[in-house]
Design an enzyme around this catalytic site. Structure first.
Site, PDB file in Angstrom:
ATOM      1  N   GLY A 145       6.560  56.801  65.127  1.00 37.89           N
ATOM      2  CA  GLY A 145       6.656  57.424  66.446  1.00 37.89           C
ATOM      3  C   GLY A 145       5.325  57.599  67.156  1.00 37.89           C
ATOM      4  O   GLY A 145       5.228  58.328  68.138  1.00 37.89           O
ATOM      5  N   LYS A 192      17.895  58.550  64.167  1.00 41.17           N
ATOM      6  CA  LYS A 192      17.429  59.931  63.927  1.00 41.17           C
ATOM      7  C   LYS A 192      18.362  60.908  64.638  1.00 41.17           C
ATOM      8  O   LYS A 192      19.555  60.622  64.750  1.00 41.17           O
ATOM      9  CB  LYS A 192      15.962  60.080  64.361  1.00 41.17           C
ATOM     10  CG  LYS A 192      15.076  58.999  63.724  1.00 41.17           C
ATOM     11  CD  LYS A 192      13.610  59.254  63.835  1.00 41.17           C
ATOM     12  CE  LYS A 192      12.850  58.123  63.161  1.00 41.17           C
ATOM     13  NZ  LYS A 192      11.409  58.333  63.135  1.00 41.17           N
ATOM     14  N   SER A 210       6.752  52.401  64.346  1.00 43.17           N
ATOM     15  CA  SER A 210       6.329  51.847  65.645  1.00 43.17           C
ATOM     16  C   SER A 210       6.584  50.344  65.774  1.00 43.17           C
ATOM     17  O   SER A 210       5.784  49.647  66.406  1.00 43.17           O
ATOM     18  CB  SER A 210       4.862  52.186  65.932  1.00 43.17           C
ATOM     19  OG  SER A 210       4.706  53.586  66.068  1.00 43.17           O
ATOM     20  N   GLU A 263      10.501  62.176  57.274  1.00 41.78           N
ATOM     21  CA  GLU A 263      10.884  63.418  57.971  1.00 41.78           C
ATOM     22  C   GLU A 263      11.687  64.330  57.042  1.00 41.78           C
ATOM     23  O   GLU A 263      11.615  65.555  57.152  1.00 41.78           O
ATOM     24  CB  GLU A 263      11.642  63.071  59.255  1.00 41.78           C
ATOM     25  CG  GLU A 263      10.692  62.496  60.308  1.00 41.78           C
ATOM     26  CD  GLU A 263      11.287  61.462  61.235  1.00 41.78           C
ATOM     27  OE1 GLU A 263      12.511  61.399  61.386  1.00 41.78           O
ATOM     28  OE2 GLU A 263      10.488  60.683  61.813  1.00 41.78           O
ATOM     29  N   HIS A 272      13.452  59.546  53.764  1.00 40.93           N
ATOM     30  CA  HIS A 272      12.651  59.337  54.978  1.00 40.93           C
ATOM     31  C   HIS A 272      11.545  60.386  55.017  1.00 40.93           C
ATOM     32  O   HIS A 272      11.749  61.525  54.590  1.00 40.93           O
ATOM     33  CB  HIS A 272      13.546  59.438  56.220  1.00 40.93           C
ATOM     34  CG  HIS A 272      12.846  58.974  57.460  1.00 40.93           C
ATOM     35  ND1 HIS A 272      11.937  59.765  58.126  1.00 40.93           N
ATOM     36  CD2 HIS A 272      12.880  57.801  58.120  1.00 40.93           C
ATOM     37  CE1 HIS A 272      11.459  59.078  59.151  1.00 40.93           C
ATOM     38  NE2 HIS A 272      12.008  57.893  59.168  1.00 40.93           N
ATOM     39  N   GLU A 279       7.161  52.953  55.208  1.00 37.07           N
ATOM     40  CA  GLU A 279       6.917  53.560  56.515  1.00 37.07           C
ATOM     41  C   GLU A 279       5.695  54.469  56.414  1.00 37.07           C
ATOM     42  O   GLU A 279       5.812  55.623  55.971  1.00 37.07           O
ATOM     43  CB  GLU A 279       8.127  54.397  56.949  1.00 37.07           C
ATOM     44  CG  GLU A 279       9.392  53.597  57.118  1.00 37.07           C
ATOM     45  CD  GLU A 279      10.361  54.278  58.092  1.00 37.07           C
ATOM     46  OE1 GLU A 279      10.828  53.580  59.001  1.00 37.07           O
ATOM     47  OE2 GLU A 279      10.616  55.484  57.960  1.00 37.07           O
ATOM     48  N   ASN A 297      17.344  53.282  62.873  1.00 35.86           N
ATOM     49  CA  ASN A 297      17.493  54.692  62.509  1.00 35.86           C
ATOM     50  C   ASN A 297      17.444  55.501  63.802  1.00 35.86           C
ATOM     51  O   ASN A 297      16.370  55.672  64.379  1.00 35.86           O
ATOM     52  CB  ASN A 297      16.350  55.087  61.559  1.00 35.86           C
ATOM     53  CG  ASN A 297      16.348  56.570  61.251  1.00 35.86           C
ATOM     54  OD1 ASN A 297      17.278  57.292  61.596  1.00 35.86           O
ATOM     55  ND2 ASN A 297      15.291  57.025  60.593  1.00 35.86           N
TER      56      ASN A 297
HETATM   57  P1  13P Z   1       9.611  54.618  65.073  1.00 32.89           P
HETATM   58  O1  13P Z   1      10.088  53.178  65.102  1.00 32.89           O
HETATM   59  O2  13P Z   1      10.129  55.416  66.228  1.00 32.89           O
HETATM   60  O3  13P Z   1       8.145  54.706  64.872  1.00 32.89           O
HETATM   61  O4  13P Z   1      10.301  55.291  63.778  1.00 32.89           O
HETATM   62  C1  13P Z   1      10.212  54.653  62.566  1.00 32.89           C
HETATM   63  C2  13P Z   1      11.111  55.335  61.614  1.00 32.89           C
HETATM   64  O5  13P Z   1      10.849  56.447  61.194  1.00 32.89           O
HETATM   65  C3  13P Z   1      12.330  54.629  61.195  1.00 32.89           C
HETATM   66  O6  13P Z   1      12.935  55.262  60.111  1.00 32.89           O
END
Ligand code: 13P
Length: 253
Positions: free
Chosen positions: A175, A14, A215, A101, A99, A169, A12
């Site tokens: 992150g 983002k 992560s 976010e 997601h 997640e 992803n």
């Molecule tokens: P990270 O791997 O950067 O922690 O992000 C995970 C994520 O949100 C994947 O959708």
């Protein structure tokens, strides 16, 4: 891993990536050798602006592409939205929906996420439905209850292993460099499989790929990918580096 399930590692990106960064997708394709192809499916979910380009670059590589979101609507006056059919038309096979976010920053409810997942399925995309608890919810001992409730509200009726992927997640792991213990991931993924069994029937639930995200890095991928009921990873930051993404994929092999 669940031995009967072919794992999936999805990147992803983002809101990262200009057209020059398509080279990351080509490098992943170069490194997706016969051994990896035999062991694991890969998908790259770039920003919508790069989806067609990524799909074209990846033709013949057997690496799929996906969108990071889709509209609940089919078409029409929805400025700024992208329909699932548009993602499919741009070469996508997957759509990430729900997601954290999107849930947090855009106030998406379980009902909205379910409608998006259904819209994706209607366009013959496989939705990657994301669920996960916040830090406060985990500390309050509510992680399992929160995730089960998200599943009940967001999983499309009648889904099967061919038409659904679920990504666990934990919000606090995204992150941050923090990850749950292998035991906590095992407990959660077992609970997710059981809840899917109640929602979809045991046979269908047994085939759904359950990804862990948050992560994931080459340094922790082997441990996380070896947890029971973890059928791959949804990778954020590390998917922007071809070598790291491939190393995570190798952890599933
Ligand atoms: P990270 O791997 O950067 O922690 O992000 C995970 C994520 O949100 C994947 O959708």
């Amino acid at each position: 891993m669940t031995r009967s399930i072919r794992p999936l590692v999805a990147g992803n990106w983002k809101m990262n990536g200009m057209k020059a960064d398509i080279v990351i997708a080509s490098e992943v394709a170069k490194g997706y050798d016969a051994g990896l192809k035999a062991a694991v499916d890969l998908a790259i979910c770039p920003p919508a602006s790069l989806l067609i380009t990524a799909s074209v670059v990846l033709v013949g590589s057997r690496i799929a592409t996906g969108g990071q979101d889709c509209s609940t609507q089919g078409s029409g006056a929805f400025t700024g939205e992208i329909s699932a059919a548009m993602l499919a038309d741009a070469g996508a096979s997957f759509a990430i929906v729900g997601h954290s976010e999107r849930r947090t920053l855009h106030g998406e409810s379980n009902a909205t996420v379910k409608a998006k997942a259904e819209a994706a399925q209607k366009a013959l995309l496989v939705p990657i439905v994301c669920v996960g608890e916040t830090k406060d919810e985990r500390e309050a001992g509510k992680a399992l209850a929160v995730v089960k409730k998200q599943l009940r509200g967001s999983i499309p009726d009648g889904a099967t292993g061919a038409t659904l992927v679920v990504a666990y997640e934990p919000v606090w792991a995204i992150g941050t460099g923090l990850t749950p213990t292998a035991a906590d991931v095992a407990e959660m993924h077992e609970a997710i499989r059981a809840e899917l069994g109640r929602l979809l029937g045991k046979a269908a639930a047994a085939g759904v790929r359950l990804l862990y995200g948050g992560s994931v890095k080459p340094s922790n991928a082997v441990e996380l990918m070896n947890v029971a009921n973890v059928d791959g990873a949804l990778v954020g930051g590390a998917s922007l580096k071809a070598e790291e993404f491939l190393a995570i994929a190798r952890a599933c092999g």
